[in-house]
Design a protein around this motif. Sequence first.
Motif, PDB file in Angstrom:
ATOM      1  N   GLY A 148      39.584  41.683  47.914  1.00 41.06           N
ATOM      2  CA  GLY A 148      39.746  43.071  48.318  1.00 41.06           C
ATOM      3  C   GLY A 148      41.149  43.445  48.740  1.00 41.06           C
ATOM      4  O   GLY A 148      41.531  44.616  48.660  1.00 41.06           O
ATOM      5  N   GLU A 149      41.934  42.482  49.168  1.00 43.81           N
ATOM      6  CA  GLU A 149      43.327  42.747  49.515  1.00 43.81           C
ATOM      7  C   GLU A 149      44.282  42.211  48.453  1.00 43.81           C
ATOM      8  O   GLU A 149      45.317  42.827  48.168  1.00 43.81           O
ATOM      9  CB  GLU A 149      43.656  42.115  50.873  1.00 43.81           C
ATOM     10  N   ALA A 150      43.945  41.092  47.837  1.00 44.65           N
ATOM     11  CA  ALA A 150      44.860  40.432  46.903  1.00 44.65           C
ATOM     12  C   ALA A 150      45.090  41.248  45.636  1.00 44.65           C
ATOM     13  O   ALA A 150      46.237  41.414  45.188  1.00 44.65           O
ATOM     14  CB  ALA A 150      44.323  39.050  46.541  1.00 44.65           C
ATOM     15  N   VAL A 151      44.043  41.773  45.027  1.00 43.52           N
ATOM     16  CA  VAL A 151      44.213  42.498  43.774  1.00 43.52           C
ATOM     17  C   VAL A 151      44.951  43.822  43.985  1.00 43.52           C
ATOM     18  O   VAL A 151      45.881  44.135  43.229  1.00 43.52           O
ATOM     19  CB  VAL A 151      42.865  42.700  43.062  1.00 43.52           C
ATOM     20  N   PRO A 152      44.600  44.638  44.988  1.00 43.09           N
ATOM     21  CA  PRO A 152      45.414  45.835  45.229  1.00 43.09           C
ATOM     22  C   PRO A 152      46.886  45.507  45.475  1.00 43.09           C
ATOM     23  O   PRO A 152      47.779  46.248  45.033  1.00 43.09           O
ATOM     24  CB  PRO A 152      44.757  46.449  46.471  1.00 43.09           C
ATOM     25  N   LYS A 186      56.001  48.352  39.717  1.00 43.93           N
ATOM     26  CA  LYS A 186      56.643  49.623  40.047  1.00 43.93           C
ATOM     27  C   LYS A 186      56.111  50.784  39.218  1.00 43.93           C
ATOM     28  O   LYS A 186      56.245  51.946  39.616  1.00 43.93           O
ATOM     29  CB  LYS A 186      58.147  49.505  39.865  1.00 43.93           C
ATOM     30  N   VAL A 187      55.505  50.480  38.068  1.00 46.75           N
ATOM     31  CA  VAL A 187      55.006  51.560  37.214  1.00 46.75           C
ATOM     32  C   VAL A 187      53.572  51.941  37.550  1.00 46.75           C
ATOM     33  O   VAL A 187      53.001  52.823  36.903  1.00 46.75           O
ATOM     34  CB  VAL A 187      55.093  51.163  35.724  1.00 46.75           C
ATOM     35  N   LEU A 188      52.976  51.304  38.555  1.00 52.09           N
ATOM     36  CA  LEU A 188      51.616  51.618  38.958  1.00 52.09           C
ATOM     37  C   LEU A 188      51.596  52.234  40.351  1.00 52.09           C
ATOM     38  O   LEU A 188      52.324  51.795  41.243  1.00 52.09           O
ATOM     39  CB  LEU A 188      50.738  50.361  38.936  1.00 52.09           C
ATOM     40  N   ALA A 189      50.773  53.244  40.516  1.00 52.75           N
ATOM     41  CA  ALA A 189      50.669  53.935  41.809  1.00 52.75           C
ATOM     42  C   ALA A 189      49.207  54.329  42.043  1.00 52.75           C
ATOM     43  O   ALA A 189      48.335  54.033  41.228  1.00 52.75           O
ATOM     44  CB  ALA A 189      51.565  55.168  41.827  1.00 52.75           C
ATOM     45  N   ASP A 190      48.977  55.002  43.161  1.00 58.52           N
ATOM     46  CA  ASP A 190      47.630  55.464  43.523  1.00 58.52           C
ATOM     47  C   ASP A 190      46.621  54.319  43.497  1.00 58.52           C
ATOM     48  O   ASP A 190      45.504  54.446  42.971  1.00 58.52           O
ATOM     49  CB  ASP A 190      47.165  56.583  42.584  1.00 58.52           C
ATOM     50  N   VAL A 191      47.009  53.183  44.056  1.00 62.02           N
ATOM     51  CA  VAL A 191      46.128  52.011  44.082  1.00 62.02           C
ATOM     52  C   VAL A 191      44.995  52.241  45.081  1.00 62.02           C
ATOM     53  O   VAL A 191      45.231  52.607  46.236  1.00 62.02           O
ATOM     54  CB  VAL A 191      46.921  50.751  44.456  1.00 62.02           C
ATOM     55  N   VAL A 192      43.769  52.027  44.619  1.00 58.20           N
ATOM     56  CA  VAL A 192      42.588  52.241  45.465  1.00 58.20           C
ATOM     57  C   VAL A 192      41.640  51.066  45.285  1.00 58.20           C
ATOM     58  O   VAL A 192      41.398  50.614  44.160  1.00 58.20           O
ATOM     59  CB  VAL A 192      41.855  53.551  45.094  1.00 58.20           C
ATOM     60  N   GLU A 193      41.112  50.575  46.389  1.00 57.52           N
ATOM     61  CA  GLU A 193      40.083  49.529  46.353  1.00 57.52           C
ATOM     62  C   GLU A 193      38.706  50.187  46.437  1.00 57.52           C
ATOM     63  O   GLU A 193      38.498  51.119  47.217  1.00 57.52           O
ATOM     64  CB  GLU A 193      40.273  48.559  47.513  1.00 57.52           C
ATOM     65  N   HIS A 194      37.741  49.713  45.644  1.00 55.95           N
ATOM     66  CA  HIS A 194      36.398  50.280  45.596  1.00 55.95           C
ATOM     67  C   HIS A 194      35.375  49.209  45.958  1.00 55.95           C
ATOM     68  O   HIS A 194      35.516  48.053  45.559  1.00 55.95           O
ATOM     69  CB  HIS A 194      36.095  50.815  44.198  1.00 55.95           C
ATOM     70  N   THR A 195      34.351  49.611  46.672  1.00 56.96           N
ATOM     71  CA  THR A 195      33.295  48.686  47.072  1.00 56.96           C
ATOM     72  C   THR A 195      32.047  48.896  46.222  1.00 56.96           C
ATOM     73  O   THR A 195      31.862  49.949  45.602  1.00 56.96           O
ATOM     74  CB  THR A 195      32.925  48.872  48.550  1.00 56.96           C
ATOM     75  N   ASP A 196      31.174  47.872  46.209  1.00 55.05           N
ATOM     76  CA  ASP A 196      29.908  48.010  45.500  1.00 55.05           C
ATOM     77  C   ASP A 196      28.868  48.624  46.428  1.00 55.05           C
ATOM     78  O   ASP A 196      29.179  49.030  47.553  1.00 55.05           O
ATOM     79  CB  ASP A 196      29.452  46.668  44.926  1.00 55.05           C
ATOM     80  N   LEU A 197      27.624  48.687  45.977  1.00 52.76           N
ATOM     81  CA  LEU A 197      26.579  49.339  46.762  1.00 52.76           C
ATOM     82  C   LEU A 197      26.258  48.593  48.052  1.00 52.76           C
ATOM     83  O   LEU A 197      25.677  49.166  48.976  1.00 52.76           O
ATOM     84  CB  LEU A 197      25.314  49.490  45.914  1.00 52.76           C
ATOM     85  N   ALA A 198      26.654  47.330  48.119  1.00 53.56           N
ATOM     86  CA  ALA A 198      26.443  46.532  49.328  1.00 53.56           C
ATOM     87  C   ALA A 198      27.652  46.599  50.258  1.00 53.56           C
ATOM     88  O   ALA A 198      27.671  45.938  51.297  1.00 53.56           O
ATOM     89  CB  ALA A 198      26.143  45.089  48.973  1.00 53.56           C
ATOM     90  N   ARG A 240      30.731  45.589  49.503  1.00 50.22           N
ATOM     91  CA  ARG A 240      31.677  44.507  49.263  1.00 50.22           C
ATOM     92  C   ARG A 240      32.771  44.963  48.305  1.00 50.22           C
ATOM     93  O   ARG A 240      32.497  45.725  47.381  1.00 50.22           O
ATOM     94  CB  ARG A 240      30.950  43.298  48.660  1.00 50.22           C
ATOM     95  N   PRO A 241      34.012  44.500  48.500  1.00 50.81           N
ATOM     96  CA  PRO A 241      35.078  44.832  47.551  1.00 50.81           C
ATOM     97  C   PRO A 241      34.658  44.421  46.141  1.00 50.81           C
ATOM     98  O   PRO A 241      34.194  43.296  45.936  1.00 50.81           O
ATOM     99  CB  PRO A 241      36.266  44.003  48.047  1.00 50.81           C
ATOM    100  N   ARG A 242      34.834  45.343  45.165  1.00 53.00           N
ATOM    101  CA  ARG A 242      34.331  45.035  43.830  1.00 53.00           C
ATOM    102  C   ARG A 242      35.330  45.315  42.718  1.00 53.00           C
ATOM    103  O   ARG A 242      35.431  44.556  41.763  1.00 53.00           O
ATOM    104  CB  ARG A 242      33.039  45.831  43.570  1.00 53.00           C
ATOM    105  N   PHE A 243      36.093  46.418  42.790  1.00 51.24           N
ATOM    106  CA  PHE A 243      37.099  46.647  41.755  1.00 51.24           C
ATOM    107  C   PHE A 243      38.221  47.511  42.314  1.00 51.24           C
ATOM    108  O   PHE A 243      38.040  48.245  43.292  1.00 51.24           O
ATOM    109  CB  PHE A 243      36.491  47.271  40.493  1.00 51.24           C
ATOM    110  N   ALA A 244      39.381  47.385  41.695  1.00 54.02           N
ATOM    111  CA  ALA A 244      40.562  48.120  42.130  1.00 54.02           C
ATOM    112  C   ALA A 244      41.060  48.984  40.983  1.00 54.02           C
ATOM    113  O   ALA A 244      40.946  48.620  39.809  1.00 54.02           O
ATOM    114  CB  ALA A 244      41.661  47.164  42.584  1.00 54.02           C
ATOM    115  N   THR A 245      41.653  50.118  41.337  1.00 48.16           N
ATOM    116  CA  THR A 245      42.146  51.050  40.323  1.00 48.16           C
ATOM    117  C   THR A 245      43.572  51.466  40.626  1.00 48.16           C
ATOM    118  O   THR A 245      44.054  51.360  41.765  1.00 48.16           O
ATOM    119  CB  THR A 245      41.256  52.330  40.246  1.00 48.16           C
ATOM    120  N   ALA A 246      44.252  51.922  39.600  1.00 46.04           N
ATOM    121  CA  ALA A 246      45.633  52.387  39.739  1.00 46.04           C
ATOM    122  C   ALA A 246      45.932  53.362  38.613  1.00 46.04           C
ATOM    123  O   ALA A 246      45.141  53.517  37.671  1.00 46.04           O
ATOM    124  CB  ALA A 246      46.620  51.213  39.712  1.00 46.04           C
TER     125      ALA A 246
END
Length: 290
Positions: A253-257, A264-276, A278-284
């Motif tokens: 949950g912290e490492a991938v974001p 430098k070419v990626l921004a708007d990084v957001v961590e997303h949790t699953d229904l439980a 728990r950290p599940r996927f990250a977006t940018a």
Amino acid sequence: MTKQPLRLAIAEAQRMLAAAGIESPRVDAEILAAHVVGVERGRLMMKPLVEPEVVEAYRRLVVRRAAREPLQHVLGTAVLGPVTVAVGPGVFTPRPETELLLEWGLKAIADVPNPLVVDLCTGSGALALAFAASRPEARVHAVEADHAALSWAARNVDTHVAAGGTPVTLHHADVRWNDLLVELEAKVDLVVCNPPYVPDHTPVPPEVSEWDPPGAVFGGPDGLEIIPAVIAAAAGLLRYGGGLAIEHDDTHGEAVPELLRRRKVLADVVEHTDLAGRPRFATARRVPVR
């Protein structure tokens, strides 16, 4: 020959599956019964009595599930969003959690006409096909390095196209290649990936350890062996404003974001949790070099 009560067979199946350690014995018992009888699970009550040979066929499937063969393998199919794909030995079984990533991706391209989508580490092709089914006008490419998995993906794409679906372009390639999909560089609207990310030696259920290909599950000592290459590939493929979504282990949950923010070419990084929760996927999102 006298018909037999289906509810009794389901009750016995539930007991067998519970004794085998299945987390959802009643659900699995009913899903298998619906599969054998040929009705939706919610309509099982409409089939109170069945022939003895149906009960025997049902019992054989329950025995397989009780041996911890994945439910999807017993059924021969797995569902992801709007698509049903064939699965079996040699390919990773899609998980329901990935539907959250699918939903995010569809929202990210909701206002993009004729979007260009790339699915890295496609496995069975389920995620790529889910985008193709949800956005028939999309141009979808899917990348897979493993021969066995690619054959499953090809089978599923062929079935999808035969039913009138939009073709998906498959590529036998590795996300770590420097020249990966160079013809699509800076043109892609959305890159998605469900890579191997479980840290090596992590205890996993028998359905995973005995049936899923290890190379599709485990991602090195810390589970992050492939993800940096995925991020690098996506950074090159995405157009300005394009989106990236990567599924990861719940310990990431912290490492991938952080890996995403280093580009430098990626921004708007957001961590997303699953229904439980728990950290599940990250977006940018892809932006010009700052």
